[in-house]
Enzyme design. Structure first.
Site, PDB file in Angstrom:
ATOM      1  N   GLU A  36      10.355  15.107  15.531  1.00 13.45           N
ATOM      2  CA  GLU A  36      10.627  15.161  14.104  1.00 13.45           C
ATOM      3  C   GLU A  36       9.780  16.277  13.480  1.00 13.45           C
ATOM      4  O   GLU A  36       8.575  16.317  13.693  1.00 13.45           O
ATOM      5  CB  GLU A  36      10.190  13.798  13.545  1.00 13.45           C
ATOM      6  CG  GLU A  36      10.796  13.396  12.270  1.00 13.45           C
ATOM      7  CD  GLU A  36      10.430  11.946  11.902  1.00 13.45           C
ATOM      8  OE1 GLU A  36       9.420  11.424  12.392  1.00 13.45           O
ATOM      9  OE2 GLU A  36      11.183  11.369  11.115  1.00 13.45           O
ATOM     10  N   GLU A  94      10.464   0.666  10.259  1.00  8.54           N
ATOM     11  CA  GLU A  94      11.449   1.726  10.014  1.00  8.54           C
ATOM     12  C   GLU A  94      10.733   3.029  10.293  1.00  8.54           C
ATOM     13  O   GLU A  94       9.883   3.440   9.514  1.00  8.54           O
ATOM     14  CB  GLU A  94      11.923   1.711   8.555  1.00  8.54           C
ATOM     15  CG  GLU A  94      12.552   0.426   8.094  1.00  8.54           C
ATOM     16  CD  GLU A  94      13.931   0.201   8.664  1.00  8.54           C
ATOM     17  OE1 GLU A  94      14.480   1.115   9.303  1.00  8.54           O
ATOM     18  OE2 GLU A  94      14.452  -0.914   8.488  1.00  8.54           O
ATOM     19  N   LYS A 105       0.846  -1.194   0.000  1.00 10.87           N
ATOM     20  CA  LYS A 105       0.000   0.000   0.000  1.00 10.87           C
ATOM     21  C   LYS A 105       0.885   1.249   0.000  1.00 10.87           C
ATOM     22  O   LYS A 105       1.576   1.525   0.977  1.00 10.87           O
ATOM     23  CB  LYS A 105      -0.913   0.040   1.225  1.00 10.87           C
ATOM     24  CG  LYS A 105      -1.961   1.153   1.066  1.00 10.87           C
ATOM     25  CD  LYS A 105      -2.535   1.631   2.355  1.00 10.87           C
ATOM     26  CE  LYS A 105      -1.697   2.645   3.054  1.00 10.87           C
ATOM     27  NZ  LYS A 105      -1.554   3.941   2.365  1.00 10.87           N
ATOM     28  N   CYS A 147      13.576  10.360   6.876  1.00  9.00           N
ATOM     29  CA  CYS A 147      13.525   9.823   8.241  1.00  9.00           C
ATOM     30  C   CYS A 147      14.865   9.975   8.944  1.00  9.00           C
ATOM     31  O   CYS A 147      14.918  10.189  10.140  1.00  9.00           O
ATOM     32  CB  CYS A 147      13.065   8.385   8.226  1.00  9.00           C
ATOM     33  SG  CYS A 147      13.972   7.351   7.097  1.00  9.00           S
TER      34      CYS A 147
HETATM   35  P1  NAI Z   1       2.105   7.850   8.617  1.00 13.65           P
HETATM   36  O1  NAI Z   1       2.946   7.005   9.459  1.00 13.65           O
HETATM   37  O2  NAI Z   1       0.714   8.131   9.066  1.00 13.65           O
HETATM   38  O3  NAI Z   1       1.990   7.209   7.150  1.00 13.65           O
HETATM   39  C1  NAI Z   1       2.847   6.258   6.604  1.00 13.65           C
HETATM   40  C2  NAI Z   1       2.033   5.174   5.932  1.00 13.65           C
HETATM   41  O4  NAI Z   1       1.250   4.477   6.887  1.00 13.65           O
HETATM   42  C3  NAI Z   1       1.040   5.678   4.896  1.00 13.65           C
HETATM   43  O5  NAI Z   1       0.993   4.760   3.822  1.00 13.65           O
HETATM   44  C4  NAI Z   1      -0.290   5.666   5.639  1.00 13.65           C
HETATM   45  O6  NAI Z   1      -1.393   5.525   4.806  1.00 13.65           O
HETATM   46  C5  NAI Z   1      -0.115   4.441   6.499  1.00 13.65           C
HETATM   47  N1  NAI Z   1      -0.915   4.412   7.711  1.00 13.65           N
HETATM   48  C6  NAI Z   1      -1.402   5.446   8.430  1.00 13.65           C
HETATM   49  N2  NAI Z   1      -2.078   4.987   9.512  1.00 13.65           N
HETATM   50  C7  NAI Z   1      -2.015   3.640   9.470  1.00 13.65           C
HETATM   51  C8  NAI Z   1      -2.497   2.602  10.306  1.00 13.65           C
HETATM   52  N3  NAI Z   1      -3.174   2.857  11.420  1.00 13.65           N
HETATM   53  N4  NAI Z   1      -2.223   1.322   9.970  1.00 13.65           N
HETATM   54  C9  NAI Z   1      -1.512   1.052   8.866  1.00 13.65           C
HETATM   55  N5  NAI Z   1      -1.050   1.985   8.037  1.00 13.65           N
HETATM   56  C10 NAI Z   1      -1.273   3.268   8.325  1.00 13.65           C
HETATM   57  O7  NAI Z   1       2.826   9.191   8.344  1.00 13.65           O
HETATM   58  P2  NAI Z   1       2.144  10.540   7.800  1.00 13.65           P
HETATM   59  O8  NAI Z   1       0.856  10.847   8.497  1.00 13.65           O
HETATM   60  O9  NAI Z   1       2.079  10.457   6.357  1.00 13.65           O
HETATM   61  O10 NAI Z   1       3.200  11.590   8.274  1.00 13.65           O
HETATM   62  C11 NAI Z   1       3.148  12.102   9.598  1.00 13.65           C
HETATM   63  C12 NAI Z   1       4.517  12.280  10.159  1.00 13.65           C
HETATM   64  O11 NAI Z   1       5.174  11.017  10.205  1.00 13.65           O
HETATM   65  C13 NAI Z   1       5.440  13.135   9.321  1.00 13.65           C
HETATM   66  O12 NAI Z   1       5.299  14.465   9.589  1.00 13.65           O
HETATM   67  C14 NAI Z   1       6.767  12.611   9.741  1.00 13.65           C
HETATM   68  O13 NAI Z   1       7.171  13.221  10.918  1.00 13.65           O
HETATM   69  C15 NAI Z   1       6.540  11.158  10.002  1.00 13.65           C
HETATM   70  N6  NAI Z   1       6.940  10.294   8.868  1.00 13.65           N
HETATM   71  C16 NAI Z   1       8.090   9.612   8.968  1.00 13.65           C
HETATM   72  C17 NAI Z   1       8.507   8.831   7.921  1.00 13.65           C
HETATM   73  C18 NAI Z   1       9.765   8.078   7.991  1.00 13.65           C
HETATM   74  O14 NAI Z   1      10.260   7.640   6.974  1.00 13.65           O
HETATM   75  N7  NAI Z   1      10.307   7.868   9.143  1.00 13.65           N
HETATM   76  C19 NAI Z   1       7.765   8.740   6.690  1.00 13.65           C
HETATM   77  C20 NAI Z   1       6.533   9.456   6.697  1.00 13.65           C
HETATM   78  C21 NAI Z   1       6.160  10.208   7.752  1.00 13.65           C
END
Ligand code: NAI
Length: 776
Positions: free
Chosen positions: A391, A263, A190, A297
């Site tokens: 972050e 990760e 996804k 990240c």
């Molecule tokens: P997120 O963690 O919500 O999204 C990442 C993925 O997880 C997306 O595909 C989303 O649809 C999915 N997702 C969301 N809720 C889920 C759930 N309950 N179960 C399974 N999958 C789920 O991150 P988001 O909201 O896009 O970004 C928010 C913050 O997260 C950013 O501001 C940043 O600080 C951090 N982030 C960190 C990343 C990294 O690589 N460490 C990558 C993206 C965001």
């Protein structure tokens, strides 16, 4: 503009990349996409639009995946998996090779589409993301080719569910798809809701590669779709994203037996010593925090600069910031593109505006519209302030100064994360002294944000667990072939109807910090022999005893610094002293379990020898990465490992977990066999006569069900293993979400002892990848 003016200004003119091909591809699909399931695109259904954050233009609509869509994709992957796994490594390698070739062939289209959907500069998508994607498939074509011969005892997990973020949409896809397929799994992926397009184009490319249907499935949607995939009957979840969602997934998969790698986020330190090559360190910083608008990240988002050079460094940095060009991401001259979405832009804006620090925004002009945020530097913050700890995920750098190397390490490690760290100094002694002290999965020396398929990437602490890349990354998609069956609960011998009057009271204590300690609660329970004789009493440990034991284990962390030779010597010595008392231990085992104990004692001595031998032989690796340098994969101890030991084989079970843990430099808190604890308490005297430093091994007897919760929830336990016959696996995994400690549990299944050394040693260590300059 006159020619003289152009020469005076020396500014770049625009060099826009054409988006004609990408637009044609979107038009071919009528700007509307369904899921890619079982080798074909489904009809687009109700969903949402995805926009170009630089312009606000809607690019396409994609379908919101329902639980039924996820179920269909998982079913397709399940159907395809046996055939895919049955292919030879060579056959799978050819498919991965084809994917590598085709991503190269379509690199321009993929890069442009990525830039349009995500907002990242074309320079980055074209020169960094896409080459890394192709490299990942090439590298894993190699692993697919070699794995059957190199890892004959391992089998694929089955169906992998992958959930990825929006910051590197295609690269994150490659990081999940390549190892999953190389190992013989099929996958349902996804993509993030902001950036689904390159995954869909990749799906189309997989058809061109002739990938059998069902091997790769893409379901688009938001977090709800992600949650449905996590809940679906898959065998592993591979997740990259935010720490809160990572924790939610840890809880959601607890007790299901699904493998998990996370990760997650970071707040990675970027340490500049006063002898660093300042100009290089500033260029590095541009890559550390302004690469991908800081939405990385492992971004070097926390600058720690040595006090003496701080004013000059900040001055030069501000000048460099002013020179960064922000604008149309499709312009090849642009350094900084658009933030992924207005929501993310609002988050960054809110966080910075709420900051009490001194804010410097680059003087560079911003485009009139679109999701743009200027390069920003914030100084004057305390180490505990929100922006130092959280972050931001935007082009915002926070900076602090330090005086001494020790202070630099303390500040660097003052975070709940542990993903990456960067060190700049011209002094090799200093760099190599600091690198092992940093709590991070990746350390870059005089460089930053380097990645390669051969080098493991991943974090410790709340940055998650598991590595991506290298052999270690592949292992996360495999399981040992050994067959297991449900583990029957092992119960203590019940009190006989007419117990003999005990001769003398013998109540075994706990063993904490090298001393025998009474249980805090003051309770104990009788232990009866298999023949109904009272053997003594065993203390019933509680939460407070666990706290004391963990504290003692922490206080003994100097053990990690003891040389491997020294650890080996102590393990040999433990074996020698156990051997001297072999008969006594064999008798005790016979009394406890009713079975002859001779073989178990002999096996325990053998195991101590085995891990004495491994203590100085579980070597790391030097990874061949395509830069002027090498990536050294070090095996570091996890820290404090707690274990609920097997209930049967009460001596061998405990020794089998303890020996590898301490051989690798961990300290441990062990809850010995719940029904037969006295074999462990007899070991105290062996410990005391074997030069084992106080606190390296701590033993708390008691009910596994009672002890599991405080161990799993403890913030200072780094890893928790359970081989108990009590049903605690779910609880252990659920509670471990507090600090995202690594867990390794039996899920109520039998374990074949002895566990393979490579398996348990990998559990007892973290791979730290240190990138260092080397060679020409
Ligand atoms: P997120 O963690 O919500 O999204 C990442 C993925 O997880 C997306 O595909 C989303 O649809 C999915 N997702 C969301 N809720 C889920 C759930 N309950 N179960 C399974 N999958 C789920 O991150 P988001 O909201 O896009 O970004 C928010 C913050 O997260 C950013 O501001 C940043 O600080 C951090 N982030 C960190 C990343 C990294 O690589 N460490 C990558 C993206 C965001």
């Amino acid at each position: 503009m006159t020619i003289k003016e152009i020469f005076d200004a020396m500014s770049y003119g625009p060099a826009p990349e054409s988006n004609g091909e990408a637009r044609a591809w979107l038009t071919k699909h009528n700007h509307a996409f369904g899921h890619f399931i079982d080798g074909a695109f489904r009809t687009p259904a109700r969903g949402f639009s995805t926009a170009n954050p630089a312009t606000g233009e809607t690019l396409a609509t994609v379908t919101q995946g329902t639980a039924d869509d996820v179920a269909a994709a998982v079913a397709a992957a399940r159907r395809a998996q046996p055939k895919w796994a049955a292919l030879s490594g060579h056959e799978r390698a050819k498919y991965l090779y084809a994917l590598a070739r085709l991503t190269q062939k379509h690199a321009r289209l993929l890069a442009v589409l990525e830039t349009m959907d995500n907002g990242k500069p074309i320079r980055e998508s074209r020169d960094i993301d896409l080459p890394l994607v192709a490299r990942h498939f090439y590298y894993h074509a190699g692993l697919a080719q070699l794995a059957p011969a190199e890892l004959p005892d391992h089998a694929p997990l089955g169906v992998v569910g992958a959930v990825i973020p929006w910051n590197f949409p295609l690269l994150m896809l490659a990081w999940k798809v390549a190892p999953a397929l190389a190992a013989g799994n099929t996958i349902v992926l996804k993509p993030a809701e902001y950036t689904p397009l390159t995954a869909l184009l990749f799906a189309e490319i997989s058809r061109e590669a002739g990938l059998p249907k069902g091997v790769l499935n893409i379901v688009t949607g938001d977090g709800e779709t992600g949650a449905a995939l996590v809940a679906a009957p898959v065998d592993k979840i591979a997740f990259t994203g935010s720490t809160p969602v990572g924790k939610a997934i840890r809880r959601a998969t607890a007790g299901t037996g699904k493998a998990l790698t996370l990760e997650l986020g970071g707040k990675s330190p970027y340490i500049v010593f006063d002898d660093a090559d300042i100009d290089s360190a500033i260029e590095g910083l541009v890559d550390a925090i302004w690469f991908n608008q800081g939405q990385v990240c492992c971004a070097g988002s926390r600058l720690l600069v040595q006090e003496g050079i701080a004013p000059r460094f900040h001055e030069k940095l501000k000048r460099r910031m002013d020179g960064l060009r922000i604008g149309d991401p499709l312009d090849k001259c642009i350094d900084i593109g658009a933030v992924v979405d207005p929501v993310q832009l609002a988050t960054i804006t809110e966080m910075v505006n709420a900051s009490e620090g001194e804010i410097y925004r680059a003087a560079t002009p911003l485009p009139a519209q679109g999701c743009f945020y200027p390069p920003t530097l914030i100084t004057g913050l305390g180490s505990a302030s929100r922006l130092m700890q959280e972050e931001i995920f935007g082009p915002v750098l926070v900076s602090m100064t330090f005086r001494t190397p020790t202070e630099a390490v303390d500040l660097a490690n003052n975070t709940r994360f542990g993903l990456a760290a960067t060190v700049w100094t011209e002094n090799v002694n200093l760099a190599l002294d600091i690198a092992p002290k940093l709590k991070a999965g990746v350390v870059w020396v005089n460089a930053t944000n380097l990645f390669d398929a051969a080098a493991g990437f991943g974090g410790v602490r709340e940055s998650g667990f598991g590595r991506e890349g290298g052999w270690e990354g592949l292992m996360a998609y495999l399981r040992p072939k050994a067959k297991t069956k449900p583990l029957k609960p092992v119960v203590p011998v019940a009190e006989p109807a007419n117990p003999e009057a005990p001769a003398l009271d013998r109540t075994a204590k706990l063993f904490i910090g090298g001393k025998q300690a009474r249980p805090d609660g003051g309770y104990s329970r009788p232990v009866w022999s298999a023949k109904g004789k009272l053997l003594g009493h065993a203390g019933l440990g509680n939460r407070k005893d666990i706290r004391n034991a963990v504290e003692a284990a922490h206080a003994a962390k100097g053990w990690a610094k003891a040389s491997a030779h020294m650890r080996a010597q102590i393990l040999f010595y433990l074996a020698e002293n156990l051997s001297a008392r072999a008969e006594e231990f064999a008798r005790r085992l016979k009394d406890l379990t009713g079975a002859s104990g001779d073989a178990e004692v002999a096996a325990a001595i053998d195991t101590l020898f085995t891990y004495a031998a491994w203590a100085d032989k579980y070597d790391g690796a030097v990874k061949s990465v395509p830069i002027r340098g090498i990536a050294v994969a070090m095996h570091e101890p996890c820290g404090v490992i707690a274990a609920l030991c097997p209930d049967d084989a009460p001596l061998l079970g405990l020794v089998s977990l303890m020996a590898p843990a301490i051989a690798m430099g961990n300290t441990c808190v062990l809850a010995p066999s719940d029904p037969f604890p006295l074999a462990a308490t007899d070991l105290y005297q062996v410990f005391e006569t074997s030069d084992l430093p106080a606190g390296v091994v701590n033993i708390v007897t008691g009910s596994h069900v009672e002890l599991a919760k405080p161990l799993a929830g403890h913030m200072d336990v780094d890893a928790l293993w359970s081989f108990s016959s009590s049903p605690v696996s779910k609880l252990v995994e659920e509670e471990s979400a507090t600090n995202l400690k690594r867990t390794w549990v039996n899920h109520g299944q039998t374990t074949a002892f002895p566990i393979k050394a490579q398996t348990i040693l990998a559990q007892a260590t973290e791979v730290k990848t240190i990138w260092i300059p080397y060679g020409e």
